[in-house]
Design a protein around this motif. Structure first.
Motif, PDB file in Angstrom:
ATOM      1  N   ASP A  25      -1.824 -10.353  -2.487  1.00 24.70           N
ATOM      2  CA  ASP A  25      -1.392  -9.676  -1.257  1.00 24.70           C
ATOM      3  C   ASP A  25      -2.512  -8.799  -0.696  1.00 24.70           C
ATOM      4  N   GLY A  26      -3.753  -9.233  -0.915  1.00 28.92           N
ATOM      5  CA  GLY A  26      -4.896  -8.448  -0.457  1.00 28.92           C
ATOM      6  C   GLY A  26      -5.450  -8.915   0.872  1.00 28.92           C
ATOM      7  N   ILE A  27      -6.715  -8.634   1.105  1.00 29.96           N
ATOM      8  CA  ILE A  27      -7.390  -8.985   2.356  1.00 29.96           C
ATOM      9  C   ILE A  27      -7.480 -10.501   2.485  1.00 29.96           C
ATOM     10  N   GLN A  28      -7.079 -11.007   3.647  1.00 31.16           N
ATOM     11  CA  GLN A  28      -7.172 -12.440   3.936  1.00 31.16           C
ATOM     12  C   GLN A  28      -7.808 -12.621   5.308  1.00 31.16           C
ATOM     13  N   ASN A  29      -8.761 -13.557   5.399  1.00 32.78           N
ATOM     14  CA  ASN A  29      -9.409 -13.864   6.679  1.00 32.78           C
ATOM     15  C   ASN A  29      -9.964 -12.609   7.347  1.00 32.78           C
ATOM     16  N   ASP A  30     -10.609 -11.766   6.545  1.00 31.15           N
ATOM     17  CA  ASP A  30     -11.249 -10.547   7.038  1.00 31.15           C
ATOM     18  C   ASP A  30     -10.263  -9.626   7.760  1.00 31.15           C
ATOM     19  N   ALA A  31      -9.024  -9.588   7.291  1.00 34.09           N
ATOM     20  CA  ALA A  31      -8.012  -8.728   7.900  1.00 34.09           C
ATOM     21  C   ALA A  31      -7.212  -8.045   6.801  1.00 34.09           C
ATOM     22  N   TRP A  32      -6.827  -6.795   7.055  1.00 34.72           N
ATOM     23  CA  TRP A  32      -5.979  -6.076   6.119  1.00 34.72           C
ATOM     24  C   TRP A  32      -4.602  -6.728   6.066  1.00 34.72           C
ATOM     25  N   PRO A  33      -3.944  -6.701   4.912  1.00 30.83           N
ATOM     26  CA  PRO A  33      -2.601  -7.294   4.823  1.00 30.83           C
ATOM     27  C   PRO A  33      -1.600  -6.529   5.698  1.00 30.83           C
ATOM     28  N   GLN A  34      -0.612  -7.240   6.186  1.00 33.87           N
ATOM     29  CA  GLN A  34       0.356  -6.641   7.115  1.00 33.87           C
ATOM     30  C   GLN A  34       1.163  -5.525   6.464  1.00 33.87           C
ATOM     31  N   TRP A  35       1.510  -5.671   5.173  1.00 29.61           N
ATOM     32  CA  TRP A  35       2.270  -4.597   4.523  1.00 29.61           C
ATOM     33  C   TRP A  35       1.510  -3.283   4.527  1.00 29.61           C
ATOM     34  N   LEU A  36       0.163  -3.378   4.441  1.00 29.20           N
ATOM     35  CA  LEU A  36      -0.653  -2.172   4.471  1.00 29.20           C
ATOM     36  C   LEU A  36      -0.762  -1.628   5.892  1.00 29.20           C
ATOM     37  N   VAL A  37      -0.977  -2.522   6.849  1.00 26.18           N
ATOM     38  CA  VAL A  37      -1.140  -2.100   8.247  1.00 26.18           C
ATOM     39  C   VAL A  37       0.141  -1.458   8.770  1.00 26.18           C
ATOM     40  N   LYS A  38       1.291  -2.042   8.424  1.00 20.55           N
ATOM     41  CA  LYS A  38       2.575  -1.576   8.963  1.00 20.55           C
ATOM     42  C   LYS A  38       3.304  -0.595   8.056  1.00 20.55           C
ATOM     43  N   GLY A  39       2.705  -0.286   6.904  1.00 20.60           N
ATOM     44  CA  GLY A  39       3.354   0.651   6.007  1.00 20.60           C
ATOM     45  C   GLY A  39       4.607   0.114   5.356  1.00 20.60           C
ATOM     46  N   LEU A  40       4.645  -1.201   5.087  1.00 18.19           N
ATOM     47  CA  LEU A  40       5.817  -1.833   4.482  1.00 18.19           C
ATOM     48  C   LEU A  40       5.753  -1.760   2.969  1.00 18.19           C
ATOM     49  N   PRO A  41       6.905  -1.925   2.282  1.00 21.21           N
ATOM     50  CA  PRO A  41       6.894  -1.955   0.811  1.00 21.21           C
ATOM     51  C   PRO A  41       6.068  -3.140   0.310  1.00 21.21           C
ATOM     52  N   ARG A  42       5.409  -2.918  -0.793  1.00 26.13           N
ATOM     53  CA  ARG A  42       4.605  -3.967  -1.413  1.00 26.13           C
ATOM     54  C   ARG A  42       5.492  -4.762  -2.365  1.00 26.13           C
ATOM     55  N   THR A  43       5.490  -6.087  -2.261  1.00 24.74           N
ATOM     56  CA  THR A  43       6.438  -6.909  -3.024  1.00 24.74           C
ATOM     57  C   THR A  43       5.787  -7.813  -4.063  1.00 24.74           C
ATOM     58  N   SER A  44       4.459  -7.785  -4.177  1.00 22.47           N
ATOM     59  CA  SER A  44       3.774  -8.724  -5.073  1.00 22.47           C
ATOM     60  C   SER A  44       3.950  -8.374  -6.545  1.00 22.47           C
ATOM     61  N   GLY A  45       4.278  -7.131  -6.826  1.00 21.58           N
ATOM     62  CA  GLY A  45       4.364  -6.698  -8.215  1.00 21.58           C
ATOM     63  C   GLY A  45       3.035  -6.260  -8.795  1.00 21.58           C
ATOM     64  N   ARG A  46       1.982  -6.279  -7.978  1.00 23.62           N
ATOM     65  CA  ARG A  46       0.672  -5.858  -8.460  1.00 23.62           C
ATOM     66  C   ARG A  46       0.627  -4.318  -8.579  1.00 23.62           C
ATOM     67  N   PHE A  47      -0.132  -3.859  -9.543  1.00 23.90           N
ATOM     68  CA  PHE A  47      -0.349  -2.429  -9.705  1.00 23.90           C
ATOM     69  C   PHE A  47      -1.608  -1.966  -8.978  1.00 23.90           C
ATOM     70  N   THR A  48      -2.610  -2.839  -8.882  1.00 20.10           N
ATOM     71  CA  THR A  48      -3.910  -2.460  -8.327  1.00 20.10           C
ATOM     72  C   THR A  48      -4.088  -3.029  -6.929  1.00 20.10           C
ATOM     73  N   PHE A  49      -5.050  -2.447  -6.210  1.00 18.91           N
ATOM     74  CA  PHE A  49      -5.465  -2.987  -4.915  1.00 18.91           C
ATOM     75  C   PHE A  49      -6.944  -2.683  -4.749  1.00 18.91           C
ATOM     76  N   SER A  50      -7.685  -3.687  -4.338  1.00 18.96           N
ATOM     77  CA  SER A  50      -9.117  -3.517  -4.103  1.00 18.96           C
ATOM     78  C   SER A  50      -9.538  -4.332  -2.892  1.00 18.96           C
ATOM     79  N   SER A  51     -10.563  -3.843  -2.213  1.00 14.33           N
ATOM     80  CA  SER A  51     -11.068  -4.559  -1.041  1.00 14.33           C
ATOM     81  C   SER A  51     -12.007  -5.695  -1.408  1.00 14.33           C
ATOM     82  N   TYR A  52     -12.312  -5.864  -2.701  1.00  8.33           N
ATOM     83  CA  TYR A  52     -13.188  -6.956  -3.130  1.00  8.33           C
ATOM     84  C   TYR A  52     -12.665  -7.492  -4.455  1.00  8.33           C
TER      85      TYR A  52
END
Length: 1000
Positions: free
Chosen positions: A949-976
């Motif tokens: 649920d990270g960066i795709q096609n040089d764009a921030w994920p929508q859940w991050l942009v819109k402040g939505l709940p994260r549903t992937s179950g991941r604990f971490t997030f990184s830009s790379y």
């Protein structure tokens, strides 16, 4: 009379106490290092991704962790663009906020002089004020009759980094820009013209990065013997200047005489250098590096704009904007500017116009004459870069209450030492071993510059890395390389990189600079414990900033450019990435620096205090008369000089008389130009020249083998500065009546040895920068110039051995290092607490200490962060009378903080993995708490088993942009992304054995 006697007596007492006062001052700074000794970071912002909140949080995290300075840069590497356009009003306000906050916190800011991590340019640089090349096109015509002659517009040289970085607008501007400079015609030689080899390099069209491109020349050889003049050379006397006959449409108003003629149209074009890797709004041409008008216009559009927003820096500010910075040279070469011809004539004494065909690789007059013109071309270009670029940046900085720091490498078309010598603060860069390029040579360069110029501060962009780093590094893993840098002369680390953490704090490890850098930021797992490591770095840096470095040999670099200084490889010990100095230390010196030298007591000395016993000349047989005159003066005044005589001048200035002048002067100094077959010593004035035999037989280096200069020093009754069993590295500084040696174990084994130090100043003490403790070393002996001391080191351990008149001698009955005995092993079960927010169990019992990755629970196997180990224990009765009690953790992955009975005993991050517990230990019911922190990779690897649920096609994920709940179950997030689900896990946790030890 009474007052005079009393005054003299007081002065006498003060003189007696001076060594003690000096040592006490050193001790105070060592135990509690000042802000000037603290490490720094490269603080990177990523193309508009920033906020005032993240700026404050970053700076407060730096302050708390013991970081005292930073380099501010904005780039565009691997992250989608943010909302704050570079240099917009909002961006400027945020920069002003950063300056204000840094003043509040006492953190010094160094500002890069342009967008991106290198260079000086931007969209405000008109192409007419950009970096330029002299380019040409050529046609052949038959003369004798009137005919239309149309000269094609010369094409530009391809940009070194390609055209891909151009925006469409920049590409069009670059393609369209062209201005005529000259039109020359000459009779076409009957035989095809031979070409000068490597002309693009010799004429400064291209200079590849020395650290990373294959087969880049360290320097361009200066040759004295050439083959007979080749057929087909252009006759200089027959070159005709037709510049005034060229019409705007490219037609030439000229009737060629009888015969075949070659016509060259020469003009100026942009060299293709643009700001890199700049934020999109900062993308533009690099400013002309030879023109003060272009430079000052650029500085006013960038630095000046920011100064008008922040206000002028004040010397009374503890923090804030303090320096400007020129980072590694990565904008390529230029060989032309609008006033180049006039400057060339003024500096070299002749008109370059007839030699313009040489730019294209053609030979004018002869091979030697053409090569000597190219030497003059490069020398003129160097002088213009030094004076009109670096020198003017320095002037601008001083005028605005700042200093200038310079990293004088990597595609540098000038001589590295000449460029770096202009800096108030010369700076190096070294990459993490195995995680990038080998730029250890830049450490040798920067430290040489600093030592010769008497600079107390020599920082390094430290532990740069790429691709495979992925949060794997931590202080313990970096200890050996850091100590190498200290021993090499670096005395401030500026970690690359602290990426501005603009994402929410819950998203960790957060933003990166794409694949680059050791992640030295507040989102690191071990950041809460890094202060203990920074204390070590600060103590080392403080001591290594005192006084001056002791070195015996001074290697003079040749005149000319480009040049990368490298000592003889035999003068270095260890591997190629971490090369250590041998028993006789050295520095390099540029010709420009040597002009400030004099001779005192037979030593070459400089105004900043540096002094050397031998001056070693490069194995180059050309030298300008003015430099040779300086050598003559130094030898006459008592210097010992090693090297052969020059026979010619390298350029055409004053030619051919310059060659006669050089050879005649060399004969006076050396007695002959004939190289003797055996090593020869010749007196001249008060000094000596040593040359001939093996001294002049360089194989791969410019300088004699180390062993030969070492023998010369021994023959002068000068002992090696430091010797041991070969497993230790060192550096030596002296200040007043104090000799300071930094000594480091460069192996992963315990080392016991007797080391020899070239000092008899006073009894030795050990200053341990890990703990801040100072202890006597009573087991020592003195013989002649040397003090021998019994030493012991844990794996990769280091400390200072300090000799001073003010040191107190301990009882000889004591040993330098006690022996440890295990009095209790804390075996059995441990209660361990993980953080549930990162997937671990709140409380779990470990029946024995084990690697987390071997546990069956996924929340532990993939855990990254802090876990707390709890245990209660009693002390054996026999320990109550122990002189010192320690807790030793055995093996730890990767850092630990120890608390005993509620008292914080501190952080352990390197060997020996132990800490003293005397002041906290009880006879019974000791409550032990060990906080252990591992690294990020395990949790990142575990998360790769979950939806991406990270960066795709040089764009921030929508859940991050819109402040939505994260549903992937991941604990971490990184830009790379550095890892996959199949990447190997890293050992983690407290592995032990944990023991209580007593020292006897």
């Amino acid at each position: 009379m009474y007052k005079i006697v009393v005054s003299c007596f007081i002065a006498f007492l003060l003189g007696l106490n001076a060594p003690y006062a000096q040592v006490n001052k050193l001790k105070t700074g060592f135990v509690h290092p000042p802000n000037s000794a603290k490490p720094g970071v490269y603080w990177y912002f990523m193309d508009g991704n920033m906020s005032a909140k993240s700026i404050t949080e970053d700076l407060e995290a730096m302050k708390k962790a013991g970081i005292g300075n930073l380099v501010f840069l904005e780039v565009n590497v691997g992250i989608p663009r943010g909302p704050v356009d570079f240099l917009s009003e909002e961006w400027q306000n945020m920069f002003a906020h950063a300056v204000s906050e840094s003043k509040r916190l006492g953190i010094e800011i160094t500002l890069g002089i342009g967008p991106g991590w290198t260079g000086s340019g931007g969209p405000w640089v008109p192409i007419g004020q950009s970096m330029q090349h002299l380019v040409s096109s050529t046609i052949n015509v038959s003369g004798g009759s009137k005919q239309p002659i149309v000269l094609p517009v010369p094409p530009p040289k391809p940009p070194y980094f390609g055209e891909g970085a151009f925006s469409p607008e920049l590409k069009k501007t670059w393609t369209d820009f062209y201005e005529d400079v000259a039109v020359l015609a000459y009779p076409t030689p009957a035989i095809a013209l031979p070409k000068i080899k490597d002309i693009d390099e010799k004429a400064l069209y291209y200079r590849a990065p020395y650290s990373s491109a294959p087969s880049v020349k360290q320097f361009l050889p200066s040759v004295t013997e050439y083959a007979a003049g080749p057929a087909g050379a252009i006759d200089k006397s027959k070159i005709i200047d037709l510049t005034g006959k060229l019409k705007p449409d490219g037609t030439l108003n000229w009737v060629a005489p009888e015969g075949n003629w070659t016509i060259m149209r020469l003009g100026r074009r942009n060299n293709g250098a643009i700001t890199r890797p700049a934020p999109v709004p900062g993308l533009g041409f690099e400013a002309d590096k030879m023109d003060t008008v272009a430079l000052n216009a650029h500085l006013d559009n960038y630095v000046g704009k920011l100064l008008r927003k922040t206000g002028m820096p004040k010397p009374t500010d503890a923090g804030g904007l303090k320096k400007l910075h020129m980072d590694s040279w990565e904008m390529g070469s230029q060989n032309w500017t609008g006033h180049f011809r006039e400057e060339f004539i003024k500096r070299r004494g002749y008109d370059p116009l007839p030699f313009y065909p040489v730019y294209a690789g053609n030979i004018v007059q002869s091979q030697e004459i053409s090569e000597r013109f190219l030497w003059d071309l490069r020398q003129t270009a160097q002088e213009l870069v030094l004076e009109n670029h670096a020198g003017q940046v320095k002037t601008y900085a001083h005028r605005n209450g700042m200093e200038l720091s310079i990293e004088p490498y990597d595609m540098n078309p000038t001589a590295d030492l000449e460029l770096g010598a202009l800096a108030d603060v010369p700076m190096a860069e070294f990459w993490s071993k195995g995680l990038g390029f080998n730029s250890s040579f830049s450490v040798v360069e920067a430290t040489s510059i600093g030592h010769v110029n008497g600079k107390s501060l020599i920082p390094a962009e430290s532990f740069t890395s790429q691709d495979n780093e992925g949060w794997k590094q931590y202080p313990g893993a970096m200890k050996n390389q850091g100590d190498w840098a200290f021993a090499a002369g670096i005395n401030r680390f500026t970690y690359h990189t602290f990426q501005n953490q603009f994402l929410p704090d819950s998203l960790r490890p957060g933003a990166t600079m794409g694949p680059y850098g050791v992640h030295w930021d507040r989102n690191q797992t071990w950041w809460p414990m890094v202060g203990g490591y920074h204390d070590y770095i600060s103590r080392c840096s403080y001591i290594l900033q005192q006084g001056r470095t002791v070195a015996d040999v001074l290697y003079l670099t040749p005149e000319g450019s480009p040049h990368v200084f490298r000592p003889p490889s035999s003068a270095m010990d260890g591997d190629v990435v971490l090369p250590d100095r041998k028993g006789y230390n050295f520095d390099g010196c540029s010709p420009g620096q040597l002009y400030t030298a004099s001779v005192k007591n037979g030593m070459v000395v400089f105004p900043g205090g540096a002094s050397y016993r031998l001056l070693v000349l490069p194995a180059v047989k050309t030298m300008t008369p003015v430099l040779l005159q300086k050598i003559k003066s130094l030898v006459n005044d008592g210097a010992v000089v090693v090297g052969m005589p020059p026979v010619k001048s390298p350029g055409l200035t004053g030619y051919p008389a310059c060659d006669i002048q050089v050879s005649d002067m060399a004969k006076v100094i050396w007695g002959t130009l004939q190289e003797p077959s055996a090593q020869t010593s010749r007196s001249y004035g008060k000094g000596r020249l040593i040359w001939g035999g093996d001294i002049d037989k360089q194989i791969n280096d410019l300088y004699p083998e180390y062993e030969l200069t070492a023998k010369l020093l021994l023959s002068m009754d000068i002992e090696q500065d430091f010797t041991s069993n070969g497993q230790l590295r060192y550096t030596h500084r002296t200040t007043g009546d104090t000799d300071i040696y930094f000594v480091s174990n460069r192996t992963d084994q315990v080392v016991k040895t007797t080391a020899s130090f070239r000092t008899v100043t006073g009894p030795p003490q050990m200053w341990d920068a890990i703990t801040g403790k100072i202890t006597s070393l009573p087991e020592y002996s003195v013989k002649g110039q040397l003090t021998s001391v019994s030493l012991k080191f844990a794996p990769y351990q280091s400390y200072f051995v300090v000799f001073a008149k003010g040191n107190i001698t301990a009882s000889a009955a004591h040993k330098n290092f006690g022996e440890n005995a295990i009095v209790k092993t804390l075996s059995g079960a441990w209660l361990v607490s993980f953080d549930p927010k990162w997937g671990g169990p709140k409380n779990i019992k470990f029946d024995e200490l084990t690697d987390w990755t071997l546990r069956p629970e996924e929340g532990i196997k993939y855990y990254s962060g802090t876990a707390v180990y709890h245990k209660e224990f009693d002390l054996p009765a026999q320990t109550q009378k122990a002189k010192k009690l320690y807790i030793d953790l055995g093996t730890v992955n990767n850092m630990a903080r120890i608390k005993l009975n509620g008292k914080d005993l501190g952080v352990v991050w390197t060997a020996p993995w132990r800490i003293e517990i005397n002041k906290a230990a009880l006879k019974k019911h000791n409550k032990l708490e060990i906080q252990v922190i591992n690294l990020w990779p395990n949790r990142l690897i575990g998360d790769e088993t979950k939806p991406d649920d990270g960066i795709q096609n040089d764009a921030w994920p929508q859940w991050l942009v819109k402040g939505l709940p994260r549903t992937s179950g991941r604990f971490t997030f990184s830009s790379y992304k550095f890892y996959s689900k199949d990447s190997p896990l890293l050992k983690s946790g407290l592995l032990g054995p944990v023991t209580i030890q007593s020292e006897f």
